[in-house]
Write a protein that holds these residues in place. Structure first.
Motif, PDB file in Angstrom:
ATOM      1  N   LEU A 196       6.787   2.193  -1.194  1.00 44.51           N
ATOM      2  CA  LEU A 196       7.104   3.148  -0.133  1.00 44.51           C
ATOM      3  C   LEU A 196       6.594   2.658   1.220  1.00 44.51           C
ATOM      4  CD1 LEU A 196       8.312   5.923   0.528  1.00 44.51           C
ATOM      5  CD2 LEU A 196       6.076   6.920  -0.006  1.00 44.51           C
ATOM      6  N   CYS A 197       5.483   1.966   1.220  1.00 46.07           N
ATOM      7  CA  CYS A 197       4.862   1.500   2.467  1.00 46.07           C
ATOM      8  C   CYS A 197       5.291   0.092   2.869  1.00 46.07           C
ATOM      9  CB  CYS A 197       3.342   1.556   2.338  1.00 46.07           C
ATOM     10  SG  CYS A 197       2.719   3.243   2.228  1.00 46.07           S
ATOM     11  N   ALA A 198       6.243  -0.491   2.164  1.00 42.88           N
ATOM     12  CA  ALA A 198       6.648  -1.871   2.425  1.00 42.88           C
ATOM     13  C   ALA A 198       7.645  -1.959   3.577  1.00 42.88           C
ATOM     14  CB  ALA A 198       7.224  -2.491   1.166  1.00 42.88           C
ATOM     15  N   ARG A 199       7.270  -1.413   4.696  1.00 39.10           N
ATOM     16  CA  ARG A 199       8.089  -1.480   5.907  1.00 39.10           C
ATOM     17  C   ARG A 199       7.154  -1.473   7.106  1.00 39.10           C
ATOM     18  NH1 ARG A 199      12.163   2.369   5.988  1.00 39.10           N
ATOM     19  NH2 ARG A 199      12.233   2.217   3.745  1.00 39.10           N
ATOM     20  N   GLU A 255       6.446  12.082   5.034  1.00 41.84           N
ATOM     21  CA  GLU A 255       6.539  13.224   4.112  1.00 41.84           C
ATOM     22  C   GLU A 255       6.498  12.743   2.663  1.00 41.84           C
ATOM     23  OE1 GLU A 255       9.814  15.965   4.656  1.00 41.84           O
ATOM     24  OE2 GLU A 255       9.643  15.749   6.836  1.00 41.84           O
ATOM     25  N   ARG A 256       7.284  11.718   2.362  1.00 41.56           N
ATOM     26  CA  ARG A 256       7.302  11.164   1.005  1.00 41.56           C
ATOM     27  C   ARG A 256       5.940  10.577   0.638  1.00 41.56           C
ATOM     28  NH1 ARG A 256      12.038   7.217   0.203  1.00 41.56           N
ATOM     29  NH2 ARG A 256      11.317   7.368  -1.939  1.00 41.56           N
ATOM     30  N   LEU A 257       5.312   9.910   1.599  1.00 39.93           N
ATOM     31  CA  LEU A 257       3.992   9.328   1.370  1.00 39.93           C
ATOM     32  C   LEU A 257       2.980  10.426   1.039  1.00 39.93           C
ATOM     33  CD1 LEU A 257       2.221   6.776   1.388  1.00 39.93           C
ATOM     34  CD2 LEU A 257       1.951   7.103   3.866  1.00 39.93           C
ATOM     35  N   ALA A 258       3.017  11.505   1.781  1.00 42.16           N
ATOM     36  CA  ALA A 258       2.090  12.619   1.534  1.00 42.16           C
ATOM     37  C   ALA A 258       2.287  13.187   0.137  1.00 42.16           C
ATOM     38  CB  ALA A 258       2.284  13.709   2.593  1.00 42.16           C
ATOM     39  N   ARG A 259       3.541  13.327  -0.297  1.00 44.08           N
ATOM     40  CA  ARG A 259       3.816  13.849  -1.646  1.00 44.08           C
ATOM     41  C   ARG A 259       3.300  12.900  -2.719  1.00 44.08           C
ATOM     42  NH1 ARG A 259       8.877  15.302   0.517  1.00 44.08           N
ATOM     43  NH2 ARG A 259       9.888  13.598  -0.606  1.00 44.08           N
ATOM     44  N   GLN A 260       3.519  11.589  -2.523  1.00 44.69           N
ATOM     45  CA  GLN A 260       3.041  10.631  -3.526  1.00 44.69           C
ATOM     46  C   GLN A 260       1.525  10.602  -3.582  1.00 44.69           C
ATOM     47  OE1 GLN A 260       4.581   6.713  -3.817  1.00 44.69           O
ATOM     48  NE2 GLN A 260       6.696   7.395  -3.980  1.00 44.69           N
ATOM     49  N   ILE A 261       0.887  10.654  -2.436  1.00 44.35           N
ATOM     50  CA  ILE A 261      -0.577  10.610  -2.401  1.00 44.35           C
ATOM     51  C   ILE A 261      -1.173  11.871  -3.015  1.00 44.35           C
ATOM     52  CG2 ILE A 261      -2.544  10.739  -0.802  1.00 44.35           C
ATOM     53  CD1 ILE A 261      -1.213   8.481   0.782  1.00 44.35           C
ATOM     54  N   GLU A 262      -0.501  12.991  -2.849  1.00 43.25           N
ATOM     55  CA  GLU A 262      -0.968  14.250  -3.433  1.00 43.25           C
ATOM     56  C   GLU A 262      -1.107  14.145  -4.949  1.00 43.25           C
ATOM     57  OE1 GLU A 262       1.165  18.426  -3.480  1.00 43.25           O
ATOM     58  OE2 GLU A 262       0.687  17.792  -1.412  1.00 43.25           O
ATOM     59  N   LEU A 314      -0.697  -2.632   5.772  1.00 44.00           N
ATOM     60  CA  LEU A 314       0.416  -1.690   5.939  1.00 44.00           C
ATOM     61  C   LEU A 314       0.126  -0.350   5.285  1.00 44.00           C
ATOM     62  CD1 LEU A 314       3.741  -3.682   5.491  1.00 44.00           C
ATOM     63  CD2 LEU A 314       3.067  -2.280   7.425  1.00 44.00           C
ATOM     64  N   LEU A 315      -0.455  -0.376   4.103  1.00 47.60           N
ATOM     65  CA  LEU A 315      -0.795   0.866   3.411  1.00 47.60           C
ATOM     66  C   LEU A 315      -1.763   1.686   4.252  1.00 47.60           C
ATOM     67  CD1 LEU A 315      -0.698   2.702   0.916  1.00 47.60           C
ATOM     68  CD2 LEU A 315      -2.525   1.294  -0.067  1.00 47.60           C
ATOM     69  N   TRP A 316      -2.835   1.034   4.737  1.00 53.65           N
ATOM     70  CA  TRP A 316      -3.799   1.747   5.568  1.00 53.65           C
ATOM     71  C   TRP A 316      -3.120   2.293   6.830  1.00 53.65           C
ATOM     72  CZ3 TRP A 316      -5.465   1.129  10.578  1.00 53.65           C
ATOM     73  CH2 TRP A 316      -6.497   1.987  10.957  1.00 53.65           C
ATOM     74  N   HIS A 317      -2.282   1.479   7.455  1.00 54.24           N
ATOM     75  CA  HIS A 317      -1.600   1.880   8.692  1.00 54.24           C
ATOM     76  C   HIS A 317      -0.754   3.136   8.474  1.00 54.24           C
ATOM     77  CE1 HIS A 317       0.744   1.514  12.384  1.00 54.24           C
ATOM     78  NE2 HIS A 317       1.833   1.581  11.647  1.00 54.24           N
ATOM     79  N   HIS A 318       0.068   3.126   7.429  1.00 53.58           N
ATOM     80  CA  HIS A 318       0.954   4.269   7.194  1.00 53.58           C
ATOM     81  C   HIS A 318       0.165   5.520   6.830  1.00 53.58           C
ATOM     82  CE1 HIS A 318       4.613   2.166   7.937  1.00 53.58           C
ATOM     83  NE2 HIS A 318       4.438   1.311   6.932  1.00 53.58           N
ATOM     84  N   ILE A 319      -0.860   5.372   6.018  1.00 53.15           N
ATOM     85  CA  ILE A 319      -1.696   6.537   5.679  1.00 53.15           C
ATOM     86  C   ILE A 319      -2.370   7.072   6.939  1.00 53.15           C
ATOM     87  CG2 ILE A 319      -3.809   7.241   4.473  1.00 53.15           C
ATOM     88  CD1 ILE A 319      -2.945   5.323   2.182  1.00 53.15           C
ATOM     89  N   HIS A 320      -2.879   6.168   7.754  1.00 55.00           N
ATOM     90  CA  HIS A 320      -3.554   6.545   9.008  1.00 55.00           C
ATOM     91  C   HIS A 320      -2.571   7.212   9.982  1.00 55.00           C
ATOM     92  CE1 HIS A 320      -6.478   6.273  12.237  1.00 55.00           C
ATOM     93  NE2 HIS A 320      -5.574   5.668  12.980  1.00 55.00           N
ATOM     94  N   GLN A 321      -1.393   6.599  10.147  1.00 59.05           N
ATOM     95  CA  GLN A 321      -0.388   7.150  11.065  1.00 59.05           C
ATOM     96  C   GLN A 321       0.078   8.537  10.629  1.00 59.05           C
ATOM     97  OE1 GLN A 321      -0.896   4.897  13.788  1.00 59.05           O
ATOM     98  NE2 GLN A 321       1.152   5.633  14.123  1.00 59.05           N
TER      99      GLN A 321
END
Length: 163
Positions: free
Chosen positions: A18-21, A30-37, A57-64
Protein backbone atom coordinates in the motif's frame (compact mmCIF):
# COMPACT_ATOMS: atom_id res chain seq x y z
CA UNK A 1 6.17 -21.58 10.14
CA UNK A 2 3.11 -21.25 12.31
CA UNK A 3 -0.16 -19.66 11.14
CA UNK A 4 0.30 -16.59 13.36
CA UNK A 5 3.65 -15.76 11.77
CA UNK A 6 2.23 -16.27 8.25
CA UNK A 7 -0.59 -13.90 9.11
CA UNK A 8 1.91 -11.28 10.31
CA UNK A 9 3.94 -11.57 7.12
CA UNK A 10 0.78 -11.26 4.99
CA UNK A 11 -0.26 -8.18 6.97
CA UNK A 12 3.18 -6.68 6.58
CA UNK A 13 3.32 -7.27 2.82
CA UNK A 14 -0.14 -5.76 2.35
CA UNK A 15 0.90 -2.72 4.36
CA UNK A 16 4.18 -2.29 2.45
CA UNK A 17 2.44 -2.73 -0.90
CA UNK A 18 0.00 0.00 0.00
CA UNK A 19 2.88 2.37 0.77
CA UNK A 20 4.91 1.52 -2.35
CA UNK A 21 4.37 4.90 -3.98
CA UNK A 22 6.17 8.19 -3.67
CA UNK A 23 3.16 10.46 -3.31
CA UNK A 24 0.30 10.05 -0.92
CA UNK A 25 -3.32 11.10 -1.31
CA UNK A 26 -6.42 11.07 0.91
CA UNK A 27 -7.75 7.71 -0.34
CA UNK A 28 -4.35 6.07 0.27
CA UNK A 29 -4.27 7.46 3.79
CA UNK A 30 -7.81 6.22 4.50
CA UNK A 31 -6.84 2.71 3.37
CA UNK A 32 -3.60 2.93 5.34
CA UNK A 33 -5.49 3.89 8.51
CA UNK A 34 -7.84 0.91 8.08
CA UNK A 35 -4.95 -1.52 7.56
CA UNK A 36 -3.02 -0.16 10.52
CA UNK A 37 -6.11 -0.41 12.72
CA UNK A 38 -6.13 -4.19 12.17
CA UNK A 39 -2.34 -4.60 12.07
CA UNK A 40 -0.69 -6.81 14.72
CA UNK A 41 2.87 -7.60 13.52
CA UNK A 42 4.46 -4.45 14.94
CA UNK A 43 7.61 -6.11 16.23
CA UNK A 44 8.61 -7.45 12.79
CA UNK A 45 7.47 -4.44 10.75
CA UNK A 46 10.60 -2.23 10.84
CA UNK A 47 12.97 -5.07 9.89
CA UNK A 48 10.70 -6.23 7.08
CA UNK A 49 10.22 -2.69 5.81
CA UNK A 50 13.99 -2.13 5.79
CA UNK A 51 14.63 -5.49 4.13
CA UNK A 52 12.37 -4.45 1.25
CA UNK A 53 13.69 -0.89 1.00
CA UNK A 54 10.39 0.51 2.25
CA UNK A 55 11.16 1.84 5.75
CA UNK A 56 11.45 5.52 4.74
CA UNK A 57 8.29 5.43 2.60
CA UNK A 58 6.31 3.57 5.25
CA UNK A 59 7.32 6.07 7.93
CA UNK A 60 6.58 8.99 5.58
CA UNK A 61 3.07 7.82 4.71
CA UNK A 62 2.19 6.99 8.31
CA UNK A 63 3.56 10.37 9.40
CA UNK A 64 1.79 12.28 6.60
CA UNK A 65 -1.50 10.57 7.40
CA UNK A 66 -1.17 11.43 11.10
CA UNK A 67 -1.73 7.82 12.08
CA UNK A 68 -0.67 6.65 15.53
CA UNK A 69 1.36 3.46 15.77
CA UNK A 70 3.19 1.88 18.73
CA UNK A 71 5.93 4.25 19.94
CA UNK A 72 8.79 1.77 19.61
CA UNK A 73 7.85 1.00 16.01
CA UNK A 74 7.45 4.69 15.21
CA UNK A 75 10.87 5.52 16.69
CA UNK A 76 12.54 2.68 14.80
CA UNK A 77 10.93 3.66 11.48
CA UNK A 78 11.83 7.31 11.98
CA UNK A 79 15.41 6.31 12.83
CA UNK A 80 15.61 4.27 9.62
CA UNK A 81 14.24 7.22 7.66
CA UNK A 82 16.88 9.52 9.20
CA UNK A 83 19.64 7.01 8.47
CA UNK A 84 18.57 6.85 4.82
CA UNK A 85 18.52 10.65 4.70
CA UNK A 86 22.16 10.76 5.85
CA UNK A 87 23.18 7.97 3.44
CA UNK A 88 21.48 9.77 0.54
CA UNK A 89 23.19 13.04 1.45
CA UNK A 90 26.57 11.28 1.45
CA UNK A 91 25.85 9.65 -1.90
CA UNK A 92 24.68 12.97 -3.32
CA UNK A 93 27.86 14.69 -2.15
CA UNK A 94 29.98 11.96 -3.75
CA UNK A 95 27.96 12.25 -6.97
CA UNK A 96 28.51 16.01 -7.07
CA UNK A 97 32.26 15.49 -6.65
CA UNK A 98 32.31 12.82 -9.35
CA UNK A 99 30.31 14.84 -11.85
CA UNK A 100 32.55 17.88 -11.27
CA UNK A 101 35.62 15.72 -11.97
CA UNK A 102 34.04 14.28 -15.07
CA UNK A 103 32.87 17.66 -16.31
CA UNK A 104 36.40 19.08 -16.06
CA UNK A 105 37.64 16.14 -18.11
CA UNK A 106 34.87 16.40 -20.70
CA UNK A 107 33.25 13.13 -19.63
CA UNK A 108 29.47 13.05 -19.64
CA UNK A 109 27.83 10.55 -17.28
CA UNK A 110 24.17 9.73 -17.06
CA UNK A 111 22.89 9.06 -13.52
CA UNK A 112 20.66 6.00 -13.39
CA UNK A 113 18.32 4.36 -10.87
CA UNK A 114 18.58 5.26 -7.16
CA UNK A 115 19.70 8.88 -6.90
CA UNK A 116 18.16 9.87 -10.22
CA UNK A 117 14.80 8.50 -9.11
CA UNK A 118 15.16 9.94 -5.61
CA UNK A 119 15.44 13.49 -6.92
CA UNK A 120 13.05 13.23 -9.87
CA UNK A 121 10.10 11.32 -8.47
CA UNK A 122 10.08 11.50 -4.68
CA UNK A 123 8.86 14.46 -2.61
CA UNK A 124 11.87 13.87 -0.33
CA UNK A 125 14.98 12.12 -1.74
CA UNK A 126 15.46 10.31 1.59
CA UNK A 127 12.35 8.24 0.79
CA UNK A 128 14.30 6.32 -1.88
CA UNK A 129 16.98 4.14 -0.28
CA UNK A 130 20.31 4.32 -2.11
CA UNK A 131 23.24 1.97 -1.67
CA UNK A 132 25.40 2.95 -4.63
CA UNK A 133 25.71 5.35 -7.54
CA UNK A 134 24.89 4.04 -10.99
CA UNK A 135 26.45 5.90 -13.91
CA UNK A 136 26.23 5.23 -17.62
CA UNK A 137 29.35 6.20 -19.57
CA UNK A 138 30.41 5.97 -23.19
CA UNK A 139 32.76 3.04 -23.75
CA UNK A 140 35.69 5.34 -24.54
CA UNK A 141 35.15 7.26 -21.28
CA UNK A 142 35.23 4.28 -18.91
CA UNK A 143 39.00 3.93 -18.39
CA UNK A 144 39.64 7.70 -18.14
CA UNK A 145 36.74 7.93 -15.67
CA UNK A 146 38.19 5.12 -13.55
CA UNK A 147 41.59 6.87 -13.55
CA UNK A 148 39.96 10.14 -12.47
CA UNK A 149 38.08 8.42 -9.65
CA UNK A 150 41.19 6.58 -8.42
CA UNK A 151 43.20 9.82 -8.56
CA UNK A 152 40.54 11.60 -6.51
CA UNK A 153 40.71 8.98 -3.77
CA UNK A 154 37.71 6.86 -4.71
CA UNK A 155 38.17 3.11 -4.41
CA UNK A 156 38.22 1.55 -7.86
CA UNK A 157 38.01 -2.21 -8.29
CA UNK A 158 40.87 -3.28 -10.59
CA UNK A 159 38.64 -5.92 -12.19
CA UNK A 160 36.72 -3.06 -13.84
CA UNK A 161 39.80 -2.10 -15.83
CA UNK A 162 40.11 -5.59 -17.31
CA UNK A 163 36.55 -5.63 -18.67
Amino acid sequence: MDQTNNSGIDQTYRLLALCARADGHPLLYERLARQIEAFTAWQELPAQAELHGMAPLLWHHIHQAGISIPLKTEQTLKGLYLRHRIFNQAHTQALLEITALFEQAGIRALVLKGLALAYQYYPDPALRPVSDIDLLLKTNDILPALDLLAGAGFRVDDSLRAS
